[in-house]
Design a protein around this motif. Structure first.
Motif, PDB file in Angstrom:
ATOM      1  N   LEU A  76      27.763  30.462  11.864  1.00 31.50           N
ATOM      2  CA  LEU A  76      29.158  30.846  11.984  1.00 31.50           C
ATOM      3  C   LEU A  76      29.605  31.563  10.716  1.00 31.50           C
ATOM      4  O   LEU A  76      29.563  31.007   9.621  1.00 31.50           O
ATOM      5  N   TYR A  77      30.025  32.823  10.886  1.00 26.11           N
ATOM      6  CA  TYR A  77      30.579  33.616   9.793  1.00 26.11           C
ATOM      7  C   TYR A  77      32.085  33.678   9.976  1.00 26.11           C
ATOM      8  O   TYR A  77      32.568  34.035  11.049  1.00 26.11           O
ATOM      9  N   SER A  78      32.826  33.338   8.925  1.00 26.33           N
ATOM     10  CA  SER A  78      34.280  33.394   8.952  1.00 26.33           C
ATOM     11  C   SER A  78      34.736  34.591   8.128  1.00 26.33           C
ATOM     12  O   SER A  78      34.383  34.702   6.950  1.00 26.33           O
ATOM     13  N   PRO A  79      35.510  35.484   8.735  1.00 20.00           N
ATOM     14  CA  PRO A  79      35.967  36.675   8.018  1.00 20.00           C
ATOM     15  C   PRO A  79      36.888  36.338   6.845  1.00 20.00           C
ATOM     16  O   PRO A  79      37.644  35.377   6.891  1.00 20.00           O
ATOM     17  N   VAL A  80      36.795  37.152   5.820  1.00 16.55           N
ATOM     18  CA  VAL A  80      37.679  37.077   4.663  1.00 16.55           C
ATOM     19  C   VAL A  80      38.204  38.485   4.432  1.00 16.55           C
ATOM     20  O   VAL A  80      37.422  39.435   4.345  1.00 16.55           O
ATOM     21  N   GLY A  81      39.524  38.615   4.364  1.00 18.46           N
ATOM     22  CA  GLY A  81      40.110  39.934   4.122  1.00 18.46           C
ATOM     23  C   GLY A  81      39.829  40.929   5.235  1.00 18.46           C
ATOM     24  O   GLY A  81      39.644  42.119   4.970  1.00 18.46           O
ATOM     25  N   SER A 163      33.735  34.421  13.654  1.00 20.57           N
ATOM     26  CA  SER A 163      34.966  33.741  14.031  1.00 20.57           C
ATOM     27  C   SER A 163      36.148  34.708  14.033  1.00 20.57           C
ATOM     28  O   SER A 163      36.193  35.665  13.254  1.00 20.57           O
ATOM     29  N   SER A 164      37.096  34.435  14.897  1.00  9.21           N
ATOM     30  CA  SER A 164      38.324  35.232  14.931  1.00  9.21           C
ATOM     31  C   SER A 164      39.347  34.690  13.936  1.00  9.21           C
ATOM     32  O   SER A 164      40.388  35.291  13.727  1.00  9.21           O
ATOM     33  N   THR A 165      39.017  33.573  13.297  1.00 14.41           N
ATOM     34  CA  THR A 165      39.917  32.943  12.335  1.00 14.41           C
ATOM     35  C   THR A 165      39.528  33.326  10.918  1.00 14.41           C
ATOM     36  O   THR A 165      38.400  33.080  10.492  1.00 14.41           O
ATOM     37  N   GLU A 166      40.469  33.930  10.209  1.00 14.49           N
ATOM     38  CA  GLU A 166      40.243  34.326   8.820  1.00 14.49           C
ATOM     39  C   GLU A 166      40.249  33.092   7.920  1.00 14.49           C
ATOM     40  O   GLU A 166      40.956  32.125   8.179  1.00 14.49           O
ATOM     41  N   THR A 167      39.459  33.148   6.857  1.00 15.22           N
ATOM     42  CA  THR A 167      39.519  32.113   5.842  1.00 15.22           C
ATOM     43  C   THR A 167      40.066  32.724   4.559  1.00 15.22           C
ATOM     44  O   THR A 167      40.026  33.945   4.372  1.00 15.22           O
ATOM     45  N   GLU A 168      40.591  31.872   3.728  1.00 15.10           N
ATOM     46  CA  GLU A 168      41.142  32.338   2.453  1.00 15.10           C
ATOM     47  C   GLU A 168      40.009  32.701   1.509  1.00 15.10           C
ATOM     48  O   GLU A 168      38.989  32.022   1.469  1.00 15.10           O
ATOM     49  N   PRO A 169      40.195  33.772   0.727  1.00 14.88           N
ATOM     50  CA  PRO A 169      39.154  34.105  -0.244  1.00 14.88           C
ATOM     51  C   PRO A 169      39.038  32.987  -1.298  1.00 14.88           C
ATOM     52  O   PRO A 169      40.007  32.297  -1.572  1.00 14.88           O
TER      53      PRO A 169
END
Length: 173
Positions: A76-81, A163-169
């Motif tokens: 699972l890769y979570s997008p950042v920015g 993931s469609s959910t962004e994570t905080e940097p």
């Protein structure tokens, strides 16, 4: 008694019970029992061999995904920015092997990232809903972008979910 031997004996017992219910006479049951005992020895040999090194298998190319969280569904890769970067390392077990990386979605090659010094990356914009990919490697140039592809034809492949959910940097220290 070891657990695997117990399982083997249970399997043979189940087969014997099924054979007993076949309606044959008692004399043939004795012969079947003797045959089952012989079969159980060979079944036990097979079970015992599973623990040995006789099943060694080494892939021609090793694949490791990094920067992701492992889940039962895949990496699972979570997008950042606004972007997730699929990152992989591919190492061939033999020198002078050319490695090709493929990103497959819905049975179609969506990208063919270049493998440089055993590493490749593929950036993905944050999707509206979770996106699933098959990311794999081969020592053969199998397809081009847009071709239909089956990940099972690759030497190694992994399921990757963006993931469609962004994570905080991560906070800089």
């Amino acid at each position: 008694m070891e657990y695997k031997k117990l399982i083997g004996l249970l399997a043979v017992s189940g087969l014997l019970l099924a054979a007993c219910d076949s309606g044959e006479d008692e004399a043939s049951d004795t012969t079947e029992t003797e045959q089952a005992e012989n079969e159980s020895d060979s079944a036990m040999d097979i079970i015992d061999n599973i623990d040995t090194d006789s099943l060694d298998y080494t892939s021609a190319i090793e694949l490791e995904m990094s920067g992701a969280t492992w889940t039962e569904e895949g990496y699972l890769y979570s997008p950042v920015g606004g972007e997730a970067v699929i990152t992989g390392t591919a190492v061939a077990n033999e020198e002078d092997t050319t490695i090709y990386a493929y990103i497959i979605q819905g049975g179609e090659v969506t990208a063919k990232p270049e493998v440089t010094e055993g590493e490749f990356t593929y950036p993905v914009s944050t999707p509206e809903e979770d996106m699933s990919y098959e990311v794999g490697v081969s020592n053969e140039d199998l397809w081009e972008v847009g071709d239909e592809a089956d990940a099972e034809e690759l030497v190694r492949h992994e399921t990757v979910i963006v993931s469609s959910t962004e994570t905080e940097p991560a906070a800089e220290e």
